[in-house]
Design a protein around this motif. Structure first.
Motif, mmCIF file in Angstrom:
data_model
loop_
_atom_site.group_PDB
_atom_site.id
_atom_site.type_symbol
_atom_site.label_atom_id
_atom_site.label_comp_id
_atom_site.label_asym_id
_atom_site.label_seq_id
_atom_site.Cartn_x
_atom_site.Cartn_y
_atom_site.Cartn_z
ATOM 1 N N ILE A 146 121.438 -42.078 -33.913
ATOM 2 C CA ILE A 146 121.274 -43.510 -34.210
ATOM 3 C C ILE A 146 121.796 -44.353 -33.049
ATOM 4 C CG2 ILE A 146 122.074 -45.403 -35.692
ATOM 5 C CD1 ILE A 146 121.891 -43.436 -38.049
ATOM 6 N N LEU A 147 122.978 -44.019 -32.557
ATOM 7 C CA LEU A 147 123.535 -44.770 -31.424
ATOM 8 C C LEU A 147 122.647 -44.623 -30.191
ATOM 9 C CD1 LEU A 147 127.342 -44.085 -31.906
ATOM 10 C CD2 LEU A 147 126.077 -46.179 -32.427
ATOM 11 N N HIS A 148 122.051 -43.446 -30.017
ATOM 12 C CA HIS A 148 121.164 -43.216 -28.878
ATOM 13 C C HIS A 148 119.920 -44.108 -28.941
ATOM 14 C CE1 HIS A 148 117.763 -40.998 -26.943
ATOM 15 N NE2 HIS A 148 118.621 -41.039 -25.936
ATOM 16 N N VAL A 149 119.292 -44.209 -30.098
ATOM 17 C CA VAL A 149 118.082 -45.023 -30.203
ATOM 18 C C VAL A 149 118.410 -46.511 -30.028
ATOM 19 C CG1 VAL A 149 117.927 -45.369 -32.718
ATOM 20 C CG2 VAL A 149 115.853 -45.159 -31.391
ATOM 21 N N PHE A 150 119.570 -46.961 -30.504
ATOM 22 C CA PHE A 150 119.982 -48.347 -30.278
ATOM 23 C C PHE A 150 120.286 -48.589 -28.804
ATOM 24 C CE2 PHE A 150 120.358 -48.743 -34.827
ATOM 25 C CZ PHE A 150 120.185 -50.094 -35.060
ATOM 26 N N LYS A 151 120.886 -47.618 -28.157
ATOM 27 C CA LYS A 151 121.188 -47.751 -26.726
ATOM 28 C C LYS A 151 119.909 -47.808 -25.906
ATOM 29 C CE LYS A 151 123.857 -45.673 -23.007
ATOM 30 N NZ LYS A 151 124.701 -44.551 -22.596
ATOM 31 N N ARG A 152 118.923 -46.973 -26.261
ATOM 32 C CA ARG A 152 117.633 -46.987 -25.553
ATOM 33 C C ARG A 152 116.957 -48.345 -25.678
ATOM 34 N NH1 ARG A 152 113.389 -42.576 -26.413
ATOM 35 N NH2 ARG A 152 112.532 -43.730 -24.661
ATOM 36 N N ALA A 153 117.141 -49.011 -26.817
ATOM 37 C CA ALA A 153 116.540 -50.320 -27.040
ATOM 38 C C ALA A 153 117.411 -51.447 -26.495
ATOM 39 C CB ALA A 153 116.287 -50.528 -28.533
ATOM 40 N N LEU A 196 115.111 -48.748 -39.533
ATOM 41 C CA LEU A 196 115.254 -47.377 -39.057
ATOM 42 C C LEU A 196 114.363 -46.482 -39.908
ATOM 43 C CD1 LEU A 196 119.025 -46.711 -38.315
ATOM 44 C CD2 LEU A 196 117.112 -46.316 -36.786
ATOM 45 N N ILE A 197 113.470 -45.761 -39.259
ATOM 46 C CA ILE A 197 112.588 -44.830 -39.951
ATOM 47 C C ILE A 197 113.023 -43.422 -39.578
ATOM 48 C CG2 ILE A 197 110.220 -44.045 -40.263
ATOM 49 C CD1 ILE A 197 109.342 -46.851 -39.346
ATOM 50 N N ALA A 198 113.360 -42.635 -40.583
ATOM 51 C CA ALA A 198 113.803 -41.261 -40.345
ATOM 52 C C ALA A 198 112.599 -40.357 -40.133
ATOM 53 C CB ALA A 198 114.634 -40.770 -41.518
ATOM 54 N N ARG A 199 112.738 -39.448 -39.171
ATOM 55 C CA ARG A 199 111.701 -38.455 -38.909
ATOM 56 C C ARG A 199 112.154 -37.087 -39.416
ATOM 57 N NH1 ARG A 199 109.672 -39.713 -32.707
ATOM 58 N NH2 ARG A 199 108.160 -41.314 -33.252
ATOM 59 N N LYS A 200 111.238 -36.160 -39.447
ATOM 60 C CA LYS A 200 111.480 -34.834 -40.033
ATOM 61 C C LYS A 200 112.723 -34.114 -39.493
ATOM 62 C CE LYS A 200 109.767 -31.571 -42.765
ATOM 63 N NZ LYS A 200 109.718 -31.721 -44.195
ATOM 64 N N PRO A 201 113.011 -34.109 -38.180
ATOM 65 C CA PRO A 201 114.167 -33.348 -37.687
ATOM 66 C C PRO A 201 115.515 -33.804 -38.239
ATOM 67 C CG PRO A 201 112.729 -33.925 -35.870
ATOM 68 C CD PRO A 201 112.222 -34.654 -37.079
ATOM 69 N N GLN A 227 114.560 -38.124 -33.751
ATOM 70 C CA GLN A 227 114.984 -38.202 -35.144
ATOM 71 C C GLN A 227 114.680 -39.537 -35.819
ATOM 72 O OE1 GLN A 227 117.183 -37.318 -32.636
ATOM 73 N NE2 GLN A 227 117.021 -35.114 -32.937
ATOM 74 N N PHE A 228 114.614 -40.629 -35.059
ATOM 75 C CA PHE A 228 114.453 -41.957 -35.653
ATOM 76 C C PHE A 228 113.475 -42.817 -34.859
ATOM 77 C CE2 PHE A 228 118.690 -40.736 -37.104
ATOM 78 C CZ PHE A 228 118.608 -41.049 -38.447
ATOM 79 N N VAL A 229 112.835 -43.747 -35.579
ATOM 80 C CA VAL A 229 112.084 -44.830 -34.960
ATOM 81 C C VAL A 229 112.816 -46.111 -35.341
ATOM 82 C CG1 VAL A 229 109.888 -46.059 -34.839
ATOM 83 C CG2 VAL A 229 109.910 -43.585 -35.198
ATOM 84 N N LEU A 230 113.080 -46.953 -34.357
ATOM 85 C CA LEU A 230 113.773 -48.216 -34.597
ATOM 86 C C LEU A 230 112.817 -49.360 -34.305
ATOM 87 C CD1 LEU A 230 116.403 -49.922 -35.010
ATOM 88 C CD2 LEU A 230 116.694 -49.767 -32.535
ATOM 89 N N GLY A 257 117.006 -52.322 -42.577
ATOM 90 C CA GLY A 257 116.207 -51.672 -43.596
ATOM 91 C C GLY A 257 116.047 -50.216 -43.202
ATOM 92 N N ILE A 258 116.011 -49.333 -44.185
ATOM 93 C CA ILE A 258 115.897 -47.898 -43.918
ATOM 94 C C ILE A 258 114.665 -47.383 -44.643
ATOM 95 C CG2 ILE A 258 117.018 -45.650 -44.128
ATOM 96 C CD1 ILE A 258 119.685 -47.249 -44.300
ATOM 97 N N SER A 259 113.875 -46.603 -43.934
ATOM 98 C CA SER A 259 112.670 -46.035 -44.518
ATOM 99 C C SER A 259 112.706 -44.522 -44.344
ATOM 100 C CB SER A 259 111.434 -46.615 -43.818
ATOM 101 O OG SER A 259 110.274 -46.016 -44.312
ATOM 102 N N VAL A 260 112.582 -43.806 -45.473
ATOM 103 C CA VAL A 260 112.574 -42.342 -45.460
ATOM 104 C C VAL A 260 111.354 -41.893 -46.261
ATOM 105 C CG1 VAL A 260 113.865 -40.244 -45.957
ATOM 106 C CG2 VAL A 260 115.098 -42.331 -45.377
#
Length: 114
Positions: free
Chosen positions: A101-108, A83-88, A27-30, A44-47
């Motif tokens: 969002i918490l998942h992508v921060f945890k992965r990083a 944070l870049i939002a993806r289609k899903p 869902q997101f690219v961080l 910053g947020i990009s959609v």
């Protein structure tokens, strides 16, 4: 979200894109760039327009900002984030977006230590 926590200028976005690292889930690219001299983070947020019309894009931005505002203590300080939002993300509920969002921060490895 407070003004001090916003990433606003194009030059700041470019610095994070060029010099930072990235992590992604469905869902997101961080993108993140360390700024050790600062104690708080900036976001910053990009959609993209590919996700929908202005109503859809602004809703996604508002939801992401609210999630970050409510979970501010969980995020590591001293970074610039994009944070870049993806289609899903378009069809997700608030709870699913928060979990993603918490998942992508945890992965990083960017969730603050307790």
């Amino acid at each position: 979200m407070e003004k001090k926590n916003r990433l606003t200028k194009r030059e700041y976005f470019d610095k994070v894109y060029r010099g930072g690292k990235s992590m992604a889930n469905h869902q997101f690219v961080l993108y993140y760039y360390p700024r050790p001299q600062q104690e708080s983070f900036r976001l910053g947020i990009s959609v993209s327009k590919k996700l929908g019309n202005a109503v859809v894009r602004n809703r996604i931005r508002r939801v992401v900002k609210e999630i970050v505002r409510l979970n501010r203590p969980k995020f590591a300080g001293g970074y610039d984030f994009i944070l870049i939002a993806r289609k899903p993300v378009v069809g997700l509920t608030y709870q699913e977006v928060e979990k993603s969002i918490l998942h992508v921060f945890k992965r990083a490895s960017l969730l603050a230590r307790k």
